[in-house]
Scaffold this active site. Structure first.
Site, PDB file in Angstrom:
ATOM      1  N   ASP A 101      30.666  50.411  54.514  1.00 34.19           N
ATOM      2  CA  ASP A 101      31.261  51.580  55.158  1.00 34.19           C
ATOM      3  C   ASP A 101      30.195  52.690  55.157  1.00 34.19           C
ATOM      4  OD1 ASP A 101      32.917  53.399  56.350  1.00 34.19           O
ATOM      5  OD2 ASP A 101      34.618  53.059  55.037  1.00 34.19           O
TER       6      ASP A 101
HETATM    7  C1  BGC Z   1      35.443  55.067  57.597  1.00 35.58           C
HETATM    8  C2  BGC Z   1      35.503  53.733  58.314  1.00 35.58           C
HETATM    9  C3  BGC Z   1      34.826  53.821  59.655  1.00 35.58           C
HETATM   10  C4  BGC Z   1      33.406  54.313  59.462  1.00 35.58           C
HETATM   11  C5  BGC Z   1      32.605  54.389  60.750  1.00 35.58           C
HETATM   12  C6  BGC Z   1      34.044  55.644  57.597  1.00 35.58           C
HETATM   13  O1  BGC Z   1      34.045  56.957  57.130  1.00 35.58           O
HETATM   14  O2  BGC Z   1      35.874  54.896  56.270  1.00 35.58           O
HETATM   15  O3  BGC Z   1      36.831  53.325  58.452  1.00 35.58           O
HETATM   16  O4  BGC Z   1      34.840  52.579  60.287  1.00 35.58           O
HETATM   17  O5  BGC Z   1      33.449  55.599  58.871  1.00 35.58           O
HETATM   18  O6  BGC Z   1      33.039  55.398  61.564  1.00 35.58           O
END
Ligand code: BGC
Length: 766
Positions: A301
């Protein structure tokens, strides 16, 4: 009278064990032929993903050539994410940027880049795409048709902007009501979550995961594992979940989606039991890649490798963090604002701290994804072919999903449906905002751009004005729309609203939350705001019936409001057509059929899930303190009323004494005894009466939604393998013990008996 026979197979239980690797010669040959030509630097570049903003100029709104030369030409970055400058593009704009990225990637390495976006409820990052209700609403329909419709629309519309990869579906079991990401997933139950998420996965990816066509995308199922149960309820904070429960409940939706073909997976930002998930070799490599024999790709993530040293303190610096993460099983590092991970990966390999074979394994997985998506042959494709973009079919499915998702929680004295000529006072902060209807991940991360893009859709007020002839609107409370201020409310005197209420027949008060997403959505108090409670109290002094509409991403405690309301409807986050659906439901043009996919708490300090351990609910233990641990929730999981009445009878089973490899077939009669046609979700639960590990009070084992005309009766058949009744023991093995099980549906219950204990090795029960 008509009798309908419906046969259902519980989707998860029916999946036979299979390797999750689908060896496909052409795919593997292509992967190997590319891999063998790559330098270590090129391999490291493939393993890093950066934000589009690193190569994008927000003033000229173009991709900057020398930045592209650096990141793709020199650093060999193989993947990008996000929308430009945080604003909401349309597919044509994305096509322009991605074409530039692909051209540079192909020139530099002959390897296409892979672009990923968070398309969470529809292609929700494009300005004009079809927006569906959020996943929590789709769960409330108990109708997987809508997960399929949403997945189809995401696959199709996302591709229209040259994006082949979506960071969805979300399948975190939402087990702490305060957690700000509850609304992003399909609720608290493993079966419901598994059925919905695997259905969406199939629909986004299409039939053949080795050859994804230009109308489908690859999914990134997320966030593995245990993200939805932070002990504090705050986002990205630790969870403490015992291993049997992780295996039995939290792992189930991921396993179901991987078996349904999911091609990639994103990792939980936080830690479980003291181990950050990004460092968890056992759960990443052993459970996923080895036990399931899965050949898909694992992405971190947002910047989470860094968190191993900046937040979790299990690594001494960034290089150490990368070593730990990649050795645990991470294949691609989402490192939005830096490319230095590429150099650090190379150093670690040269120092022998990461094996070359691990790097090759990671790069194979990344290349495999690109090959499966057809990106080598067509890094960009014909943008003109998406003639169904934003079509009626998708919009209709979104509206129907909203209708079936809004949950009627209370309807005292049949105050609903409302008379079309009633004098209606509409009030409350959620009455006239598209933003709150859609929630986060809509046009922008925090959902704050709805004002601009949601203009052409109806707010609750607008939809009610179209549906009813005599509507007065006095907001009394409104939300602060300034960025980051979502929790602030502006309150004016309640007196005008109270005066208008006196001249009305009924009050529709629209309450809940403004939008938020992730950590900015953290709260310290799960009670609905004091202002909103005070407004309902003031309105109740008029003695006029109050219909409370809850428009919220998580169940805020409304104990006092509920007492003062004649009717309560939880619409959660029903999307662009959610207000139209609500108006049609309130007028009686449509019938309610949604059921809660989570347990609605009554007190801030009494947060439960429906499958609590039997010992959590104790009657008074007499003694000095009269200890009492009585379960007291506001509304149970599965609760939801209808304008129709359904009666259950004659629950039967094909064998009351069963062996572990039997298939159990349950039949129950459901009859619509009202004068209105309606839909009913039949939920089949099991309770293990005695088990060597304290049993859950009940578990959902199968569900099916039936549509019944007035007077019609259906015999609903629900079939599950007996092995579905197993639990995971303290030895982390699936165990089905000899003894009695109580099976129930509606008010019907029967007891069945397992005649011999069985223990399974490994993650499967075949
Ligand atoms: C979130 C994810 C997301 C990623 C990319 C993160 O802050 O937890 O769910 O896919 O950002 O945008």
């Amino acid at each position: 009278m008509k009798t309908t026979d419906i046969l259902i197979v519980a989707a998860v239980g029916a999946i036979a064990f299979c390797s999750c690797k689908v060896t496909n010669d052409p795919v593997e040959k292509k992967v190997e032929s590319v891999l063998k030509t790559m330098s270590l630097e090129e391999k490291a570049g493939q393993m890093v993903q950066i934000n589009l903003d690193m190569v994008y100029d927000q003033y000229t709104q173009t991709v900057i050539t020398d930045k592209l030369d650096y990141f793709v030409g020199e650093k060999k970055i193989g993947s990008f994410l996000n929308v430009p400058g945080g604003h909401c593009p349309d597919p044509a704009e994305m096509t322009k940027f991605i074409s530039a990225l692909q051209q540079k990637s192909m020139e530099t390495m002959g390897i296409p880049t892979i672009y990923g976006l968070d398309m969470i409820h529809g292609s929700s990052y494009y300005a004009d795409a079809t927006i569906f209700p959020q996943e929590v609403n789709i769960a409330a329909t108990f109708n997987p048709e809508f997960a399929a419709a949403m997945g189809k629309s995401i696959g199709y519309e996302t591709r229209a902007g040259m994006v082949p990869w979506t960071f969805s579906p979300v399948m975190d079991l939402s087990r702490n009501a305060a957690w700000p990401r509850n609304w992003e997933s399909y609720g608290e139950d493993p079966l419901l979550q598994s059925v919905m998420a695997s259905t969406e996965t199939r629909a986004i990816q299409g039939e053949d995961r080795n050859n994804i066509d230009q109308f489908h995308c690859a999914v990134s199922i997320k966030h593995y594992l245990g993200y939805g149960a932070p002990a504090t309820g705050k986002d990205r904070t630790p969870a403490y979940i015992d291993y049997p429960t992780l295996r039995e409940k939290y792992f189930a939706p991921f396993k179901a989606c991987i078996e349904a073909g999911a091609l990639s997976l994103m990792v939980n930002s936080a830690s479980i039991n003291g181990i950050p998930m990004h460092a968890n070799y056992e759960l990443l490599t052993k459970w996923l890649k080895e036990e399931l024999d899965w050949d898909g790709m694992i992405v971190t993530d947002w910047a989470d490798i860094n968190n191993l040293y900046t937040r979790e303190y299990i690594a001494k610096d960034k290089k150490d963090a990368i070593r730990i993460g990649i050795n645990a099983g991470i294949d691609m590092i989402m490192e939005p604002y830096d490319a230095d991970a590429t150099d650090l990966i190379c150093e670690l390999v040269r120092e022998g701290k990461i094996k070359k074979s691990r790097i090759d394994d990671a790069v194979r997985r990344i290349l495999r994804l690109k090959v499966r998506l057809g990106l080598f042959d067509a890094p960009v494709w014909d943008a003109q072919q998406y003639t169904e973009y934003g079509c009626r079919e998708f919009a209709d499915a979104s509206y129907r999903a909203a209708v079936e998702s809004e949950v009627l929680l209370k309807n005292e004295n049949k105050v609903l449906p409302l008379n079309r000529n009633s004098r209606i006072l509409v009030t409350g902060p959620n009455a006239n905002t598209m933003r709150a209807l859609n929630g986060g991940w809509t046009y922008s991360w925090q959902g704050s751009d709805n004002l601009e893009y949601g203009e052409r859709f109806n707010t609750i007020l607008e939809a009610l004005q179209k549906e009813f002839t005599n509507v007065t609107y006095i907001p009394a409370i409104s939300y602060d729309e300034a960025y980051g201020q979502w929790q602030n409310e502006f309150v004016s005197s309640f007196e005008p609203a109270v005066a208008a209420a006196r001249n009305s027949d009924v009050i529709v008060v629209c309450l809940g939350e403004n939008t938020y997403c992730e950590t900015p959505g953290n709260i310290d108090d799960i009670n609905i705001s004091e202002n909103q409670t005070a407004l309902v109290k003031a309105l109740s002094s008029t003695g006029k019936p109050i219909v409370t509409i809850l428009n919220e991403g998580r169940p805020r405690v409304v104990r006092e409001i509920e007492r003062l309301s004649s009717a309560v409807v939880d619409i959660m986050l029903p999307g662009n057509y959610g207000a139209d659906a609500l108006a049609d439901l309130l007028s009686g043009d449509e019938n309610f059929s949604g059921k809660l996919p989570f347990t609605y708490p009554k007190y801030p300090n009494s947060i439960h899930t429906y499958d609590y351990k039997v010992s959590e609910n104790q009657t008074t233990m007499e003694g000095a303190y009269n200890y009492d641990a009585k379960m007291d929730v506001q509304w149970e999981f599965g609760h939801g009323l209808s304008y129709s009445n359904f009666e259950y009878s004659d629950l039967t089973v094909n064998r009351t004494c069963f062996k572990t490899d039997d298939t159990l077939e349950f039949c129950v009669k459901v009859r619509n005894t009202s004068g209105r046609s309606g839909k009913e979700s039949v939920l089949l639960y099991s309770s293990d009466m005695v088990a060597s590990r304290v049993p859950d009070v009940r578990r959902l084992r199968a569900f099916e939604k039936v549509s019944l005309e007035p007077g019609e009766e259906a015999v609903v058949k629900l079939r599950i393998p007996a092995s579905e009744l197993a639990f995971v023991g303290t030895d982390c093995k699936w165990t089905l013990e000899e003894g009695d099980f109580r099976i129930s549906a509606g008010n019907q219950a029967i007891t069945i008996h397992c005649n011999k204990t069985k223990i399974w090795e490994g993650p499967n029960r075949q």
